[in-house]
Scaffold this active site. Sequence first.
Site, PDB file in Angstrom:
ATOM      1  N   CYS A   2       1.129  -1.318  -0.117  1.00  0.00           N
ATOM      2  CA  CYS A   2       0.105   0.136   0.058  1.00  0.00           C
ATOM      3  C   CYS A   2       1.121   1.201   0.120  1.00  0.00           C
ATOM      4  O   CYS A   2       2.331   0.630  -0.518  1.00  0.00           O
ATOM      5  CB  CYS A   2      -1.016   0.005   1.089  1.00  0.00           C
ATOM      6  SG  CYS A   2      -0.211   0.427   2.590  1.00  0.00           S
ATOM      7  N   CYS A  54      -1.092   0.398   7.053  1.00  0.00           N
ATOM      8  CA  CYS A  54      -2.662  -0.146   7.333  1.00  0.00           C
ATOM      9  C   CYS A  54      -2.905  -1.442   6.691  1.00  0.00           C
ATOM     10  O   CYS A  54      -2.694  -2.295   7.008  1.00  0.00           O
ATOM     11  CB  CYS A  54      -3.815   1.387   7.186  1.00  0.00           C
ATOM     12  SG  CYS A  54      -3.564   2.696   7.977  1.00  0.00           S
ATOM     13  N   ARG A  55      -3.492  -1.305   4.967  1.00  0.00           N
ATOM     14  CA  ARG A  55      -3.954  -1.880   4.295  1.00  0.00           C
ATOM     15  C   ARG A  55      -2.604  -3.758   4.400  1.00  0.00           C
ATOM     16  O   ARG A  55      -3.197  -4.279   4.706  1.00  0.00           O
ATOM     17  CB  ARG A  55      -4.604  -1.485   3.008  1.00  0.00           C
ATOM     18  CG  ARG A  55      -5.304  -0.817   3.619  1.00  0.00           C
ATOM     19  CD  ARG A  55      -5.747  -0.330   1.616  1.00  0.00           C
ATOM     20  NE  ARG A  55      -4.594   0.429   1.575  1.00  0.00           N
ATOM     21  CZ  ARG A  55      -4.911   1.474   0.795  1.00  0.00           C
ATOM     22  NH1 ARG A  55      -5.844   1.130  -0.098  1.00  0.00           N
ATOM     23  NH2 ARG A  55      -3.664   1.911   0.540  1.00  0.00           N
ATOM     24  N   ASP A  60      -9.049   2.032   1.911  1.00  0.00           N
ATOM     25  CA  ASP A  60      -7.760   3.211   2.724  1.00  0.00           C
ATOM     26  C   ASP A  60      -8.523   3.402   4.136  1.00  0.00           C
ATOM     27  O   ASP A  60      -9.168   4.163   3.940  1.00  0.00           O
ATOM     28  CB  ASP A  60      -7.027   4.026   2.115  1.00  0.00           C
ATOM     29  CG  ASP A  60      -5.779   4.705   2.651  1.00  0.00           C
ATOM     30  OD1 ASP A  60      -5.690   4.427   3.917  1.00  0.00           O
ATOM     31  OD2 ASP A  60      -4.650   5.075   2.195  1.00  0.00           O
TER      32      ASP A  60
END
Length: 154
Positions: free
Chosen positions: A9, A14-15, A126
């Site tokens: 990402c 995060c992802r 996101d």
Amino acid sequence: MKRRVLFVCFGNTCRSPMAEAIFKKLVAERGISDQWDADSAGTSNFALGCQPDNRALGCLARHGLSSNHRGRQITKSDFMEFDYIFCMDTRNLSLLEQFSKDFVNAKAHPLLLGSLDPHEELIISDPFNGGSREYERAYEQCLRCIQAFLSTHS
């Protein structure tokens, strides 16, 4: 020889670390950890050496997962060392396609993780500017896609 998967990402906060943790859990549950290795990276140098975002860690914890990943930026060697490189959105896919266009002997070519989604949600949303609901949505999207991948590749 282990097959290797890299999740990518923008910031690797995060992802992609969530997808990495999900992948590792699913291969462990299936008893095939000896066949797979996973990592994650970002297209930016935004969070080099940093832990995943606290909201991502909280989402993982709610699902019985954890991550000790430290943020890193994708490198040229990743295209030679990994078998699969999965991006979370078209922006990162475009960046990786530009970055890798001169790698004639690349082992892996970037793909959208969402292209595997049985719900046909092409983009893994996101969650960075959102709250727990957005992190949960990204988690569920990654989970569906990784389950679909493993059902055809293990």
